[in-house]
Write an enzyme that holds these catalytic residues in place. Structure first.
Site, PDB file in Angstrom:
ATOM      1  N   PHE A  29       0.839  -1.194   0.000  1.00  0.00           N
ATOM      2  CA  PHE A  29       0.000   0.000   0.000  1.00  0.00           C
ATOM      3  C   PHE A  29       0.876   1.246   0.000  1.00  0.00           C
ATOM      4  CE2 PHE A  29      -4.350   1.432   0.432  1.00  0.00           C
ATOM      5  CZ  PHE A  29      -5.061   0.286   0.108  1.00  0.00           C
ATOM      6  N   GLN A  66      -7.344  15.427   2.706  1.00  0.00           N
ATOM      7  CA  GLN A  66      -6.717  14.564   1.713  1.00  0.00           C
ATOM      8  C   GLN A  66      -7.559  14.388   0.451  1.00  0.00           C
ATOM      9  OE1 GLN A  66      -6.135  10.023   2.272  1.00  0.00           O
ATOM     10  NE2 GLN A  66      -4.093  10.907   2.339  1.00  0.00           N
ATOM     11  N   HIS A 109      -7.774  11.900  -2.572  1.00  0.00           N
ATOM     12  CA  HIS A 109      -7.323  10.572  -3.007  1.00  0.00           C
ATOM     13  C   HIS A 109      -7.077  10.637  -4.513  1.00  0.00           C
ATOM     14  CE1 HIS A 109      -7.241   6.298  -3.835  1.00  0.00           C
ATOM     15  NE2 HIS A 109      -7.294   6.024  -2.544  1.00  0.00           N
ATOM     16  N   LEU A 132     -14.522   6.136  -5.199  1.00  0.00           N
ATOM     17  CA  LEU A 132     -13.134   5.737  -5.014  1.00  0.00           C
ATOM     18  C   LEU A 132     -12.775   4.451  -5.751  1.00  0.00           C
ATOM     19  CD1 LEU A 132     -10.823   6.801  -3.305  1.00  0.00           C
ATOM     20  CD2 LEU A 132     -11.408   5.071  -1.617  1.00  0.00           C
ATOM     21  N   GLU A 188      -6.620   2.323  -3.626  1.00  0.00           N
ATOM     22  CA  GLU A 188      -5.169   2.288  -3.775  1.00  0.00           C
ATOM     23  C   GLU A 188      -4.671   0.851  -3.923  1.00  0.00           C
ATOM     24  OE1 GLU A 188      -3.451   5.157  -1.185  1.00  0.00           O
ATOM     25  OE2 GLU A 188      -1.680   3.941  -0.844  1.00  0.00           O
ATOM     26  N   ARG A 231      -0.476   9.657  -0.847  1.00  0.00           N
ATOM     27  CA  ARG A 231      -1.562  10.157  -1.681  1.00  0.00           C
ATOM     28  C   ARG A 231      -1.427  11.633  -2.046  1.00  0.00           C
ATOM     29  NH1 ARG A 231      -6.374   7.012   1.591  1.00  0.00           N
ATOM     30  NH2 ARG A 231      -5.931   4.980   0.683  1.00  0.00           N
ATOM     31  N   HIS A 284     -11.383  13.182   0.007  1.00  0.00           N
ATOM     32  CA  HIS A 284     -11.473  11.854   0.588  1.00  0.00           C
ATOM     33  C   HIS A 284     -11.484  11.817   2.111  1.00  0.00           C
ATOM     34  CE1 HIS A 284     -11.133   7.557   0.691  1.00  0.00           C
ATOM     35  NE2 HIS A 284      -9.940   7.562   1.248  1.00  0.00           N
ATOM     36  N   ARG A 301      -2.587  11.508   5.524  1.00  0.00           N
ATOM     37  CA  ARG A 301      -2.776  10.145   6.018  1.00  0.00           C
ATOM     38  C   ARG A 301      -2.294   9.134   4.991  1.00  0.00           C
ATOM     39  NH1 ARG A 301      -6.432   6.346   5.086  1.00  0.00           N
ATOM     40  NH2 ARG A 301      -8.092   7.591   4.139  1.00  0.00           N
TER      41      ARG A 301
END
Lengths: 128, 128, 581, 233
Positions: free
Chosen positions: C116, C242, C244, C254, C257, C288, C354, C396
Site C-alpha cells: 500500500f 486529503q 485521493h 473511489l 489504492e 496520496r 477523501h 494520512r
C-alpha cells in the site's frame, strides 16, 4: 441445550416435521414422475378413453402388480397433492382460516386415500 | 405485488408450477371419485368415460396433460437444484430445457389426444 | 422525553462500534446513536486494507509502520500517537480476526497482506506487504464484523436518530464545562429526545460533502465536529484535507489504492508512467498527497488524457485472476459508473476529496482537549475521522484510517468504561433541548427563504475550486469571502417539507450548517498556514517551514470570531527530514 | 434527454393512500436513478423522501422498486432502464413510512434472529486462527451482503407470509454456517429448519436477480437446506 438462543430468540420446536414434509414432497414427486406420467401415457397414448370401459379397467387390474402400482400412485399423489395444497394454503391464509383449511385438507386427503384404496382393494378380479 | 413485480424466468416457473399444481389437485379429486364409480355404479362410470372421449373432454385432457407434464418436468428441475445447489446458477437454462422437452414430447401426445375430436385418425396405434 | 445511559456513542462506524463493544463487554449501560442504520456507515466503503506489521508475508516491524506514518504525515504526526497506532494495529487486527473477520489468507492459512502507498520496509527502502485485506471490501467486512459482535453482546442502538446538539453542564465545553449528553432528533417522527450521559463519544466521521467531487457518503457532513466547535471545542488541523488520487472522473467514487498496491500503474496522455518523475523509488505507491499533486501537474502541463482533467489508471497487465479475485468491487465500479472495462481498457481517474486529517483534538486516551495545554474536556471523547489524535498529521497513509478507528475506537470504549465509574449522572433537564428545537422550528416555519441544496452546491464549488489540492492567498481569500456569504444566505434557509415524518429536507438543511462551520474553520486555518506540508499545498509558499509551522492549528470560534492557536507536535523518535520517496 | 419519473408518493400526514406523481427531469445516459431523485428533491419538490448514503452501492440505503424490480437507486443507470419513463416505488412487502422510505425494523429483527455473528468460545490463539484459502472461499459469496433488503422484499414467499425469515437472513446465516472457525452451525440450522425458515423458499430466484452485490442467494439458501437434510440423515 438452552431453550433461548444467543440472539435471545426462543428456540424453534418440532422442526423436523417441516423437514420431513419437504423431503417427502421431493420423493413422492419423483415417484409420481414415473407413475403419474406413465398412467397418463397408458390412458391417452397407448390407449384412448373412447375404447375404455369398466371391462378395460377390470382387465388391467387383473394383475396384482398393476393394482400395486396404481395404489402406490394413489399414495404418492394423495401426499403430494394435499401437502402441495397445504403449502398454498399456508402461503395465502393465516389465523383461524389457515387452521380450518389445513384440517379440511388433511381430512380430504384421508377420504380420498380411503376411497381410492377401497376401489383398488375391493374391485373383483374379472372371471378368467 | 405478484403482478406488479417484474420477476424473471424463476418467478414464471414458480407461478406456472403452482397454478398447474392446484389444477392437478382439483382433477385428482374428480378422478378418484370417478374411479370409485367403477365399483359402485359401473354404468355411470361408462358415461363419465364418454365425457373423457368427447371433444370438450379431450381439450380438458390435453390441458391436464400439459399441466401434469410441466409440473413434472419443472419439479425435476427443482429437485435437481435442491440436491445440487450449484446448478441454481443455470436455473434459467434448466427452465428452457423444461420447455424444449415439454414441446418435443408434448406436441405429438396432444395430437394423439385431440385427433379424434377433429374426426382424424390418431397418429400412433400401439395395437392395444 | 429524557433518557439516561452511562455512556453514549454517537456514530456507528468502525470507531463507534468498537467503542460500544468495549462498553458492552465492560458491563456499562451504554447506547449507540446513528442517523443511519449501523451497517450503512461509511467505514463500509473502505476498500483496500488495514495495515498492521504482522510480518506474515515478509519481515516487518511496528517501528517501520510508525516511521512511515510519521513521514507520510510530513512530520506533523504526534509520534506518541503514531507509536500507539503502529503497536496496537497488530493486536486489533488479530482481535478482529478472532471476531470472525474473513480476511484473505496466505497459503498456510494466515492473514494475507498486500502493498500500500507509503508503507515501506526498513524506514523507506521499498514497498512492504503490510495491508491485511478482504478482497477490496475490507471496510465492509470490518463494519459488518463489529456490528455482528455488537449484536452478540447486546449493544443498544438508537437507529435513525440524528444528533442535533450536545448537552453541557457547568458552562460551555471551551470554558471548563462538561459533556452531559446529546439532543437527538428521531427521524421517524421528528420527536426530540434528551439522552443524558456521563460520557459522550463523538465518532461521526468526516465532512467530505463540502466538496463537489468526493468519495464521501452523502451523510458525511461533519455533525460531531461542528457540534463540538459550536460548544467551544477547537477544530484541529482543518487545513489538511486529503484528496485521493484515484476517483472516478466527475463523481468521485473511489477506486482503491489496492489497485496500485497490486501493481496498477498511472499513465498520462503520452502513455508514460509519470510517477517516475515525482517519486522514483515508490512510483505509484508514493503517499496520496504526492500522487494527487503529480496528477494535477500532469494535467496542468497538458498531459491529461486528450488534454482533459484526468489521467489513466491501468490494471490490464495484472490479468483477469488478480483483478477479479482481489479487486472485484472497484472493477464493478468502473463498469457501472464509467462504462469502462478494466480488463481491457485503462480507467480514467482524477483526485477526489477523501479524508479529513483534522478534526476534534484528543489525547492518546481519546479524551477531547480544548487548548494548546491539552486541557481535557470532561465527559467528551472523539475517535475515528471526526477526531485528530493526531496520527495522520498533514497527510494520512492509505489504510491508516481503518487502523485509526480500530485502535482509537477500542481505546475510547475502554477509557469511557473506566471513566464513568463513580461519576454522577448530569443533572440537566429536558429544557436543554429548547434552543435546538427553536432552531429547527425556525427553519421549518420560514417562508420564502432559500433552499439548502442551492447553498450546498455553491459551497461544494468554492471548496473544490479554491480549497482543493493547490491553494494560494488569492483563492483562499476568495473562498473565505464566499463561505462568509454562504453563511449569510444560510440564515434564511428554508424547506419545502414542513412535516414531522421522516423529514430529510429539514435534516439536510441542518447538515448544511455543520458543513459551513467546518468549511469556515478549514479556510481560516489554511489561510494562516503559510507553508506547504502534506496535503496542504500553498503555491505561494511551496516550502515546508518547520521553524514556524511544526505545530497543530487549533481554530476556535467565540462570538462569531475565529481565533487560531498553535500546539507543538510531539516528537519522540524521528526528527523531521525532507520528505522524498 | 428528458425522462419522466413516476414516483409512488405517500405522506402519512397528508395522504390517505399512496398515489403516483410524475416529474420531468433532464438526464444523461450515465446518470443513476439516485441522481434523478436528487434532481427532483433539490430542484422541484423538497418533500420527496428517500434514504441514501454512500451513493455507490455499498451501504444498502437506497433499495427501491424501480421499473418493477428491486434495485439500488445509486447503482442502476438511466440507459440500463431503456425507455424515457421510469417508475419508482418503495420496496414491496415492507410497511411504508413515507414516500420511498420503508420500515426496516422487522427486516433487521429477522437478521438478528439467525445469530449473525461468529461463535467460538474456545481459547483464542495468540495470533490469528488459521483458515485455508479454500475454506475461506467456501463462504465468500455470502460475506458480500449489505442488508439492503432488496432480496427479502422481492420474494413472493415473503409477501405471502411476512413471518418467513427471508433470503437476507439466510444469506447471513450461511456466511457463518460454512465458516470453519464457527461453532454454532447446529444452532443456526435448527433455527432455519423452523416452519418459517428455509422451507419457505420456492426457488423463485427473484432474490438472486435483485441482489445488487450479485450474491447467488438461492444457491446459498439451498445449501443451507441441504445442510439441514444432511444433519438429520
Amino acid at each position: 441445550m438452552p431453550t433461548i438462543t444467543r440472539a435471545g430468540r426462543a428456540r424453534p420446536q418440532g422442526s423436523s416435521f417441516e423437514l420431513a414434509v419437504w423431503y417427502l414432497m421431493r420423493l413422492t414427486g419423483l415417484g409420481l414422475f414415473v407413475t403419474a406420467l406413465g398412467h397418463f401415457l397408458i390412458t391417452h397414448l397407448l390407449s384412448d378413453p373412447s375404447i375404455q370401459d369398466v371391462a378395460w379397467v377390470s382387465e388391467r387390474w387383473g394383475s396384482i402388480a398393476w393394482r400395486t402400482v396404481d395404489w402406490l400412485m394413489l399414495t404418492f399423489v394423495t401426499f403430494h397433492a394435499f401437502m402441495g395444497m397445504r403449502v398454498v394454503v399456508h402461503d395465502y391464509t393465516r389465523g383461524a382460516l389457515k387452521t380450518v383449511l389445513t384440517m379440511a385438507l388433511y381430512l380430504g386427503a384421508l377420504v380420498i386415500f380411503a376411497l381410492g384404496t377401497m376401489v383398488v382393494a375391493t374391485l373383483p378380479f374379472p372371471v378368467a | 405485488m405478484l403482478l406488479r413485480y417484474r420477476g424473471g424466468e424463476g418467478m414464471l416457473a414458480w407461478a406456472f408450477h403452482r397454478i398447474a399444481g392446484v389444477a392437478i389437485w382439483a382433477f385428482i379429486l374428480l378422478h378418484v371419485l370417478d374411479i370409485w364409480l367403477v365399483s359402485v355404479n359401473p354404468e355411470l362410470y361408462e358415461e363419465v368415460l364418454d365425457i373423457y372421449a368427447s371433444p370438450i373432454g379431450r381439450v380438458g385432457e390435453t390441458l391436464l396433460g400439459a399441466a401434469l407434464f410441466y409440473h413434472a418436468l419443472n419439479g425435476l428441475r427443482i429437485i435437481i437444484m435442491d440436491f445440487w445447489p450449484a446448478t441454481t446458477r443455470y436455473h434459467k437454462q434448466l427452465w428452457y430445457g423444461v420447455w424444449v422437452i415439454f414441446f418435443i414430447i408434448g406436441l405429438p401426445v396432444a395430437w394423439q389426444i385431440m385427433a379424434p375430436a377433429f374426426g382424424m385418425a390418431q397418429p400412433f396405434d400401439f395395437g392395444l | 422525553m429524557i433518557r439516561d445511559h452511562d455512556a453514549l456513542v454517537v456514530g456507528a462506524g468502525g470507531a463507534g462500534l468498537w467503542a460500544a463493544l468495549e462498553l458492552a463487554k465492560a458491563g456499562v449501560d451504554s447506547a449507540v446513536l446513528t442517523k443511519l442504520y449501523p451497517t450503512r456507515s461509511h467505514t463500509g466503503a473502505a476498500q483496500g486494507g488495514v495495515c498492521a506489521a504482522l510480518g506474515n508475508q515478509e519481515e516487518d516491524h511496528w517501528e517501520w509502520h510508525m516511521f512511515d506514518t510519521v513521514k507520510g504525515g510530513d512530520y506533523l504526526v504526534d509520534q506518541d500517537a503514531a507509536e500507539v497506532l503502529a503497536r496496537e494495529a497488530i493486536e486489533t487486527v488479530i482481535e478482529l480476526e478472532h471476531m470472525g473477520l474473513p480476511f484473505n489468507r496466505t497459503d498456510d492459512g494466515r492473514i494475507d497482506q498486500r502493498r500500500f502507498g507509503g508503507h515501506t520496509r526498513n524506514y523507506g527502502e521499498g514497498p512492504v506487504k503490510r495491508a491485511c485485506y478482504a478482497a477490496d471490501r475490507t471496510g465492509h467486512m470490518i463494519l459488518q464484523t463489529l456490528y455482528q459482535q455488537c449484536l452478540k453482546h447486546g449493544v443498544k442502538f438508537y437507529d435513525e436518530y440524528h444528533v442535533v446538539d450536545l448537552v453541557t453542564e457547568g458552562g460551555e465545553l471551551g470554558d471548563g464545562g462538561r459533556a452531559a449528553g446529546v439532543v437527538a432528533y428521531r427521524i421517524a417522527d421528528g420527536e426530540l429526545v434528551v439522552l443524558r450521559s456521563k460520557a459522550v463519544l463523538l465518532a461521526t466521521g468526516g465532512f467530505g460533502r463540502m466538496f463537489r467531487v468526493t468519495s464521501n457518503a452523502w451523510s458525511l457532513t461533519g455533525d460531531g465536529v461542528a457540534l463540538a466547535y459550536r460548544h467551544g471545542v477547537p477544530m484541529q488541523d482543518m487545513e489538511f484535507y486529503q484528496f485521493h488520487p484515484t476517483g472516478i472522473v466527475g463523481i468521485g467514487i473511489l477506486l482503491s489504492e489496492a489497485a496500485r498496491g497490486e501493481g496498477g500503474t498511472l499513465l498520462n496522455d503520452l502513455g508514460e508512467r509519470f510517477m517516475k518523475d515525482y517519486a522514483p523509488n515508490l512510483m505509484e505507491l508514493a503517499p496520496r498527497d504526492m500522487v494527487s499533486r503529480a496528477i494535477y501537474q500532469e494535467i496542468r502541463a497538458g498531459r491529461g488524457i486528450g488534454g482533459k482533467d484526468y489521467v489513466y489508471l491501468d490494471v490490464r497487465h495484472l490479468g483477469r485472476k488478480v483483478i477479479e479475485e482481489k479487486l472485484p468491487d472497484i472493477t464493478e465500479f468502473a463498469r457501472v459508473y464509467q462504462g469502462v472495462e478494466p480488463l481491457t481498457e485503462p480507467v480514467p481517474i482524477q483526485p477526489t476529496a477523501h479524508y479529513a486529517m483534522g478534526g476534534i483534538p484528543t489525547d492518546l486516551l481519546t479524551r477531547v482537549t480544548r487548548d494548546t495545554a491539552h486541557t481535557v474536556v470532561p465527559g467528551l471523547y472523539a475517535a475515528g475521522e471526526a477526531a485528530s489524535v493526531s496520527v495522520h498529521g498533514a497527510n494520512r497513509l492509505g489504510t491508516n484510517s481503518l487502523v485509526d478507528l480500530l485502535v482509537f475506537g477500542r481505546r475510547a470504549g475502554r477509557q469511557m468504561a473506566a471513566d464513568v465509574r463513580g461519576v454522577r449522572m448530569p443533572a440537566v433537564d429536558d429544557a436543554v433541548m429548547e434552543p435546538v428545537r427553536a432552531e429547527l422550528e425556525a427553519i421549518r416555519g420560514r417562508q420564502g427563504g432559500e433552499r439548502a441544496a442551492a447553498i450546498r452546491r455553491d459551497l461544494a464549488d468554492v471548496m473544490m475550486d479554491d480549497v482543493g489540492v493547490y491553494r494560494d492567498e488569492t483563492c483562499l481569500r476568495r473562498a473565505q469571502k464566499a463561505v462568509g456569504g454562504l453563511r449569510e444566505r444560510y440564515r434564511t434557509v428554508a424547506v419545502h417539507d414542513t412535516g414531522t415524518t421522516f423529514n430529510t429536507d429539514l435534516l439536510e438543511a441542518r447538515e448544511l450548517g455543520y458543513l459551513l462551520d467546518c468549511a469556515e474553520a478549514m479556510v481560516a486555518s489554511a489561510l494562516a498556514r503559510t507553508e506547504s506540508r502534506g496535503a496542504h499545498s500553498r503555491e505561494d509558499y511551496p516550502e515546508r517551514d518547520d521553524t514556524k509551522f511544526l505545530a497543530h492549528t487549533l481554530a476556535t470560534r467565540r462570538d462569531g470570531v475565529i481565533s487560531l492557536a498553535y500546539k507543538p507536535v510531539t516528537i519522540t523518535k524521528f526528527q523531521p527530514k525532507p520528505r522524498t520517496y | 434527454m428528458q425522462v419522466e419519473l413516476r414516483i409512488l408518493r405517500y405522506d402519512p400526514e397528508r395522504d390517505r393512500r399512496p398515489h403516483e406523481e410524475s416529474y420531468r427531469v433532464e438526464a444523461g445516459p450515465m446518470d443513476r436513478v439516485l441522481d434523478l431523485l436528487h434532481r427532483v428533491k433539490y430542484e422541484q419538490d423538497g418533500t420527496l423522501t428517500f434514504r441514501r448514503s454512500c451513493g455507490h452501492g455499498i451501504c444498502g440505503s437506497d433499495a427501491m422498486l424501480i421499473n418493477g424490480r428491486n434495485r439500488l437507486a445509486c447503482k442502476i443507470r438511466v440507459d440500463q432502464l431503456g425507455g424515457k419513463r421510469i417508475t419508482v416505488a418503495p420496496l414491496p412487502g415492507l410497511p411504508v413510512m413515507k414516500d420511498l422510505v420503508v420500515d426496516m425494523e422487522a427486516f433487521f429483527a429477522k437478521f438478528r434472529s439467525v445469530q449473525p455473528f461468529l461463535v467460538n468460545e474456545g481459547v483464542a490463539p495468540v495470533r490469528e486462527r488459521r483458515q485455508s484459502a479454500h475454506d475461506r472461499e467456501r463462504f465468500d459469496d455470502t460475506t458480500k451482503c449489505i442488508l439492503c433488503a432488496a432480496c427479502t422484499s422481492s420474494c413472493p414467499s415473503f409477501w405471502a407470509q411476512p413471518a418467513y425469515v427471508g433470503p437476507a437472513a439466510i444469506v447471513n446465516a450461511h456466511r457463518f454456517i460454512f465458516d470453519t472457525r464457527d461453532d454454532a452451525a447446529e444452532e443456526r440450522l435448527e433455527i432455519l429448519a423452523d416452519k418459517d425458515g428455509v422451507w419457505r423458499c420456492r426457488t423463485i430466484f427473484n432474490c438472486t436477480d435483485a441482489c445488487p452485490r450479485g450474491i447467488h442467494i438461492t444457491q446459498a439458501i439451498l445449501e443451507v437446506s441441504r445442510a439441514i437434510v444432511e444433519r438429520h440423515a
